[in-house]
Design an enzyme around this catalytic site. Structure first.
Site, PDB file in Angstrom:
ATOM      1  N   HIS A 160     -21.502  -5.576  12.031  1.00 39.44           N
ATOM      2  CA  HIS A 160     -20.816  -4.842  13.102  1.00 39.44           C
ATOM      3  C   HIS A 160     -20.620  -5.715  14.320  1.00 39.44           C
ATOM      4  O   HIS A 160     -19.554  -5.724  14.935  1.00 39.44           O
ATOM      5  CB  HIS A 160     -21.636  -3.613  13.494  1.00 39.44           C
ATOM      6  N   CYS A 198       1.758   1.207   9.704  1.00 40.12           N
ATOM      7  CA  CYS A 198       0.962   1.163  10.929  1.00 40.12           C
ATOM      8  C   CYS A 198      -0.510   0.841  10.711  1.00 40.12           C
ATOM      9  O   CYS A 198      -1.293   0.863  11.655  1.00 40.12           O
ATOM     10  CB  CYS A 198       1.113   2.457  11.712  1.00 40.12           C
TER      11      CYS A 198
HETATM   12  C1  PEP Z   1      -4.461   4.079   8.908  1.00 45.31           C
HETATM   13  O1  PEP Z   1      -5.213   4.840   8.287  1.00 45.31           O
HETATM   14  O2  PEP Z   1      -3.985   3.039   8.428  1.00 45.31           O
HETATM   15  C2  PEP Z   1      -4.080   4.374  10.304  1.00 45.31           C
HETATM   16  C3  PEP Z   1      -3.175   3.696  10.941  1.00 45.31           C
HETATM   17  O3  PEP Z   1      -4.754   5.385  10.917  1.00 45.31           O
HETATM   18  P1  PEP Z   1      -6.237   5.185  11.481  1.00 45.31           P
HETATM   19  O4  PEP Z   1      -6.596   3.736  11.359  1.00 45.31           O
HETATM   20  O5  PEP Z   1      -6.217   5.671  12.872  1.00 45.31           O
HETATM   21  O6  PEP Z   1      -7.008   6.076  10.560  1.00 45.31           O
END
Ligand code: PEP
Ligand code: MG
Length: 586
Positions: free
Chosen positions: A197, A512
């Site tokens: 971590h 994303c």
């Molecule tokens: C993902 O799961 O790739 C995402 C962008 O959402 P989070 O990382 O916030 O779960």
């Protein structure tokens, strides 16, 4: 016998990149003398109250730390602090400790210290990396609690001198989380692997870190200056003038190349053959961004609203405070699109506030994301009201996390209609038709994306969770952080499926998850048909640079090649090879 002014070289394991030249600072984690004295039965309740107060103060510390980290943009670190917050509710820390104080009839700090020492002895015998990490976390938290029980004995890494290279046997996560980049220029430790971590936090902050160094040997040397090379794992105490000059030069050229890279933010993201790509920003708070143009982003591709909520207590749910936060963001983006994801609670993002109040299970496979919101319409509708009202002031799009079934989409549309009716009856201005998007994070959503497309306006592929739920890998477990996993052929095929379907059905889709910020994956994603990426503002320059290094044709060829491969190792290998080649040409 201490030696003077001779160059000493130590070799360690490179954990976090970068070069530091600074003064040594040895973090002594020696156990301080803990006061010990007997108490009477009549004093037990006061001692227990003191213990509860220490737990409460530790929780407040951790929340404050979490808040600071969100502001620094270190959102990846939040899960680590969450683990510590959750541990405060562990029976070992609560009921069992109180029972021990009652049984042993000694002052709280001495009982606590002895229980933790026993724990350490038992767990130190287990070599399994999971238990070792758990031990580090528990000991880190124990230090914090003990600090509140004996306030005069606290050590704060936040107050160490500027430009210190911190040496420690073990780096506990809260130390690296509390470290200020201006004060801590590098970490050198004996224990701790690349997936610890503390290492993740150091990387997120851009602090060079070398582990597996013999700290006792280094302590034998008297030195005022030390070099840490986070690329090679070299630690050089008392560098000779020529060594120092060489590293100063390397440090400067590294800084220059970082500055050159940073300039990429201002260029268009366009492939060599002129294919335009959009790069959006992932943020967790309106403060994560001064302005879109400074970040070089085309808009906000993912606003993780849950981090906004984590910062406050009960009033987080007020419609007005949410409305103001959304407005603040809309003002900063000057009309550009803003994708706001509704509260993604649960799993690795579990603020105890919600779980404690609603008594729901919010584990990774439990009531998280959209499932939580549908079961808690009170919370959800307040957020929807704030969003519908804010949408009058800009290009707002609503994104739903962890969608796995069409029924969920239909239910959300029903909530939006109800909220619209309420606002109408109150005469509040609001926007009725807001684009509604699905996050594609579970295999079921991938397989029915054509059906989902009938009920939503856009997709956003969250590869962090998609990898977790496809491969059955806990994303919060540091032992499972192998960079190969996102390169698994199943993940590659799923991305291709969603991008292809979205295009066929005329639904915009963006990537994303973390791979959207990784230059290794950019050509592959382009070749699979992706043309919208969303990543942390810090990584936008490197993403744009990677896009500008490829033609769409070469990216397509790469994707075709990768689609023929049968393992994540093979895919990673090809991506690395491709990256090395493009850097040579560059
Ligand atoms: C993902 O799961 O790739 C995402 C962008 O959402 P989070 O990382 O916030 O779960
Ligand atoms: Mg996710």
């Amino acid at each position: 016998m201490k030696e003077h002014l001779k160059e000493h070289r130590f070799k360690g394991f490179p954990v976090s990149e970068g070069i530091a030249i600074g003064a040594p600072f040895f973090l002594t984690q020696d156990e301080k003398q803990i006061p010990e004295f007997p108490i009477t039965i009549g004093e037990v309740d006061d001692e227990i109250a003191r213990y509860r107060k220490a737990l409460f103060s530790s929780r407040e510390d951790l929340k404050r730390l979490q808040f600071d980290l969100v502001h620094e943009g270190s959102t990846d670190v939040i899960t680590i602090i969450d683990t510590h917050i959750q541990m405060l509710d562990d029976p070992m820390m609560t009921t069992q400790m109180e029972e021990k104080i009652r049984q042993r009839l000694h002052n709280t700090e001495s009982v606590f210290h002895s229980v933790m020492s026993d724990y350490k002895t038992r767990f130190s015998r287990l070599s399994d990396a999971f238990f070792q990490q758990r031990l580090i976390d528990v000991m880190d938290l124990a230090k914090r609690i003990l600090g509140h029980l004996c306030p005069n004995e606290r050590v704060s890494i936040a107050d160490i001198p500027f430009n210190s290279v911190v040496f420690a046997q073990e780096l506990i996560p809260s130390y690296s989380a509390a470290a200020h980049v201006s004060r801590v220029s590098a970490f050198v430790t004996h224990g701790g692997g690349g997936n610890s971590h503390a290492a993740l936090i150091a990387r997120a902050k851009g602090i060079p870190y070398v582990s597996c160094v013999d700290i006792s040997a280094i302590r034998e040397v008297v030195f005022q200056c030390v070099i840490v090379d986070g690329q090679t794992g070299d630690v050089i105490a008392n560098p000779l003038p020529e060594t120092l000059a060489k590293y100063q030069q390397r440090k400067t050229s590294l800084k220059t190349s970082m500055q050159i890279l940073q300039k990429e933010f201002q260029y268009d993201a366009e492939t060599i053959d002129g294919f335009p790509v959009r790069v959006y920003a992932n943020i967790g708070h309106p403060n994560d961004l001064d302005s879109l143009s400074q970040a070089g982003a085309d808009g906000i591709g993912l606003f993780r609203t849950e981090y906004l909520f984590f910062q406050s207590e009960a009033h987080v749910l007020s419609e007005e405070s949410q409305y103001l936060a959304y407005i603040e963001l809309l003002q900063k983006v000057n009309g550009a699109p803003v994708v706001i994801r509704v509260f993604d609670v649960g799993g690795d993002k579990s603020p105890e506030f919600y779980t404690a109040n609603s008594k729901v299970d919010s584990t990774v496979l439990g009531c998280r994301g959209i499932r939580y919101l549908i079961r808690n319409p009170g919370i959800f509708k307040i957020q929807l009201r704030a969003l519908l009202r804010a949408a009058v002031h800009g290009d707002v799009r609503i994104l739903l996390p962890l969608i796995s079934d069409i029924c969920e989409l239909i239910q959300v549309r029903q909530f939006i209609a109800e909220v619209g009716d309420e606002l109408k009856s109150k005469g509040e201005p609001f926007k009725e038709a807001i684009p509604l998007g699905c996050m594609i994070e579970v295999p079921s959503a991938v397989l029915i994306c054509d059906l989902l497309a009938k009920h939503c306006d856009f997709f956003s592929i969250g590869t962090n969770d998609l990898v977790q739920y496809t491969l059955g890998i806990d994303r919060a477990n540091p032992m499972m952080s192998d960079s190969c996993y996102p390169a698994h052929p199943s993940v590659v095929r799923m991305i291709k499926m969603v991008v292809t379907e979205a295009r066929r059905l005329n639904r915009p889709v963006s990537i994303c998850g973390e791979i959207a910020s990784n230059p290794l994956f950019i050509p592959l994603l382009l070749g699979l048909g992706a043309s919208d990426f969303s990543c942390s503002p810090r990584y936008i320059p490197q993403v744009k640079r990677a896009i500008r290094q490829y033609s769409l044709l070469s990216a397509y060829d790469l994707a075709q090649r990768v689609l023929q491969l049968s393992s994540s190792v093979e895919v990673s290998h090809v991506l690395l090879e491709q990256n090395a080649l493009s850097n040579t040409i560059d």
